[in-house]
Enzyme design. Sequence first.
Site, PDB file in Angstrom:
ATOM      1  N   ASP A 478     -10.761  -5.436  10.206  1.00 49.08           N
ATOM      2  CA  ASP A 478      -9.848  -5.066  11.282  1.00 49.08           C
ATOM      3  C   ASP A 478     -10.644  -4.671  12.532  1.00 49.08           C
ATOM      4  O   ASP A 478     -11.844  -4.364  12.457  1.00 49.08           O
ATOM      5  CB  ASP A 478      -9.007  -3.875  10.795  1.00 49.08           C
ATOM      6  CG  ASP A 478      -7.662  -3.762  11.506  1.00 49.08           C
ATOM      7  OD1 ASP A 478      -7.475  -4.428  12.541  1.00 49.08           O
ATOM      8  OD2 ASP A 478      -6.812  -2.987  11.030  1.00 49.08           O
ATOM      9  N   ASP A 548       0.960  -7.465  13.965  1.00 51.49           N
ATOM     10  CA  ASP A 548       1.450  -6.247  13.319  1.00 51.49           C
ATOM     11  C   ASP A 548       2.966  -6.226  13.293  1.00 51.49           C
ATOM     12  O   ASP A 548       3.564  -5.272  12.789  1.00 51.49           O
ATOM     13  CB  ASP A 548       0.924  -5.007  14.050  1.00 51.49           C
ATOM     14  CG  ASP A 548      -0.457  -4.633  13.544  1.00 51.49           C
ATOM     15  OD1 ASP A 548      -0.885  -5.204  12.532  1.00 51.49           O
ATOM     16  OD2 ASP A 548      -1.106  -3.770  14.159  1.00 51.49           O
TER      17      ASP A 548
HETATM   18  C1  DGJ Z   1      -3.962  -2.525  12.207  1.00 53.54           C
HETATM   19  C2  DGJ Z   1      -3.644  -3.663  11.286  1.00 53.54           C
HETATM   20  O1  DGJ Z   1      -3.125  -4.732  11.988  1.00 53.54           O
HETATM   21  C3  DGJ Z   1      -2.693  -3.149  10.210  1.00 53.54           C
HETATM   22  O2  DGJ Z   1      -2.312  -4.214   9.378  1.00 53.54           O
HETATM   23  C4  DGJ Z   1      -3.380  -2.076   9.435  1.00 53.54           C
HETATM   24  O3  DGJ Z   1      -4.474  -2.604   8.745  1.00 53.54           O
HETATM   25  C5  DGJ Z   1      -3.826  -0.965  10.372  1.00 53.54           C
HETATM   26  N1  DGJ Z   1      -4.587  -1.484  11.455  1.00 53.54           N
HETATM   27  C6  DGJ Z   1      -4.629   0.071   9.625  1.00 53.54           C
HETATM   28  O4  DGJ Z   1      -5.159   1.003  10.453  1.00 53.54           O
END
Ligand code: DGJ
Length: 756
Positions: A478, A548
């Site tokens: 991430d 997201d």
């Molecule tokens: C952002 C990601 O896109 C989410 O899926 C998740 O992993 C969060 N970060 C966790 O902090």
Amino acid sequence: MGILYNEQAGIFKLDALDTSYVIGIFDDERFVSHLYYGKKIIDSDVRYLYGPLYQVRPSVLPGQAGRIMDAVPFEYPTFGCGDYREHCLEVETVDGYHACDLRYEAHKIYPGKPALEGLPSTFEREAGDCNTLELVCRDKVLNLGVTLLYTVFEQLNVITRAVLVTNEESNAVYIKRALSGCVEFDHQNFDVLTLHGSWERECGPVRTPLRQGKIVTESTRGESGPTDNPFLAVLSCDATEDTGEVFAMNLVYSGNFLGVAQGHHFRGTRIVMGINPVNFSWKLEPGDTFTAPEVVMVYSDRGLGKMSRTFHDLYRGHLIRDVYPDTSRPVLINNWEATYFGFTFDRLIEIAAEASKCGIELFVLDDGWFGDRNDETKGLGDWFVNEEKLPGGIARLSKEINKLGMKFGLWIEPEMVSPDSKLFREHPDWAIQIPGRHRSLFRHQYVLDWSRREVRSHIYDMIHQVLSGANVEYIKWDMNRTLTEAASAALPADRQGELCHRYVLGVYEIMGRLREDFPSLLLENCSAGGSRFDPGVLYYSPQIWASDDSDAIERIQIEMGASMCYPLSAIGAHVSAVPNHQTGRITPLETRGYAAMAGTFGYELNIAQMSEAEKAVIREQVDIYHKYNWIVKEGDLYRIGDPFANRDHACWMVVSRDKKEALVTYIQTHALPGYFGSARKLRLKGLMDEAVYRAEVISVSSEVVNGDAHLEGGQNAGKGREVLEVSGSALMNAGYWMERLGGDYMGMMIHLKAIV
Ligand code: DGJ
């Protein structure tokens, strides 16, 4: 071989599948001009393309005292000698002069394709896939060598480009701009297509008519970003999904980029793409070479659909290195939306146990397993397990998950550091900052200076230790913030402009090491959703979390937008809970499955809290995935009902390579009144005219009544199992009769199989 050199005519002709691209080098002056790009022309002597002299080379016109550089279609335009349009190369000397004038010097044509040092790029899979032309140009005053690399993929409508700039002088020079490619057109009858959006709304296609002036797509965020994707296409104004010409560029790069379509004052068009020159400067010492990343150029004579399928074929065959090349990737369940930071060992096992009973194969532990990370304010950089939360650590957890018959995966965010972390307390100078200036926080975190070898090696060693101490078969990488106040404590003043590019090279180095050290590890990238969704990342990760926003209806748009250039098998997508956490929307579980199956397919919800009826639907979805995912993974995508253009439905289909099977997904995004309101014939695509297909409804959404996400039956009860036998020509011309479904967000999946 698809590259022809006609020495007498001074012409290079590059032929891909049904594309030609022609470059001209003229007489003693040896300017490198662009002559043609488009549908294949078979002539080998294309001197007739020269046209009036001033249009292809900067000749001195009768009665004129100087050259008209501003009208010439250059292959690699430079700044400072009279071409005022968008240029590709700008160089500053130590004396502060800015001018560059490239002339042809030599060339090489050879089979295959060279790798680009430190950068991801497409590759030849089998001997004979591609051929390369290296055009060596020089600015004599600067003694600067510029090699233009062109690779032609023989079986695809693809030409890739990259550029090497070498300083052969005894003084350093500063590269202020080195884009990767340029294409010139002799008219402006184009629309420009770019992909834009925002966090949770990535990859929305935007089509803008071109006229004199510039249309720009770019990032200065340090990553490719959610607002603009490194993709730009010019298309004939009447082009549709299935008709018209399209010329597209996609940059194999994950940092600041620039794409420009310029309608210029001689009524032509120039498109360019490469690293964004904003806050970029590269000091090139004598003997050094700078490599500009690869830009992929795709030509389509049959609209956006064919363009997309060409990108998909290229990326699946020549960019993505899948760790599950011959099977479906495992269906995963991620705990993020199920628990956020509030998990315990037992809660995780409870979710995994239920998931495994439903046939889910991979359990992924998301953020919060390390350091003091109990919320988003702390712990990034401390890559050691929080044993209070997870007694026995990742080793014990992964063992327990394995005992359930599942693989285990883990989340990391290696490029970041929380101010409240052991790492930051020990190395405050490792975070990117400008001394004396406020250092911006985003999501309570700073960006580590990954241009520094010691920083990235330190982080990598910590992560390596976690991965070697447990059976981790998947990583979600991430990156949740952008670069600000971009400066490095390790770079001298005249190299600060190198930071953003060096940062990206550092990321690539570590992703490369991860793949080398753990070759069977499935890597999924993510950047606050789809903020780093680009071909550079795809070289390392076969899949990228697309957004997201996990709402099925929103997600269809994001997926169809991303599918403009990225294959469905790369688009990370999960079934999540309702009401959806981002939008509050309630959609049937089946429909959420349809949206996720147009991507990598997985779950992100608390399965342990679901009803038996819902778990039965999940079991059915997993079965459908295993039975039909091969079509999605390898097949040809046809977008049918455009969710951006239609208020009421979305539809897409994927057809197997041999055209014998297909999977059609239809979602009624907005029910209309009356039988004729929502009922329609869907004209399918990509089938064999003469074949007779057995069309079977393999899944249909259950109705949502009074907020209950799953109630069996309703108006669609009879629809499942409906079987028709009908010819490809009828399905494509007369259409498949899609009856009205029982309300908003209802959908279905139809499987087609040729029986005759
Ligand atoms: C952002 C990601 O896109 C989410 O899926 C998740 O992993 C969060 N970060 C966790 O902090």
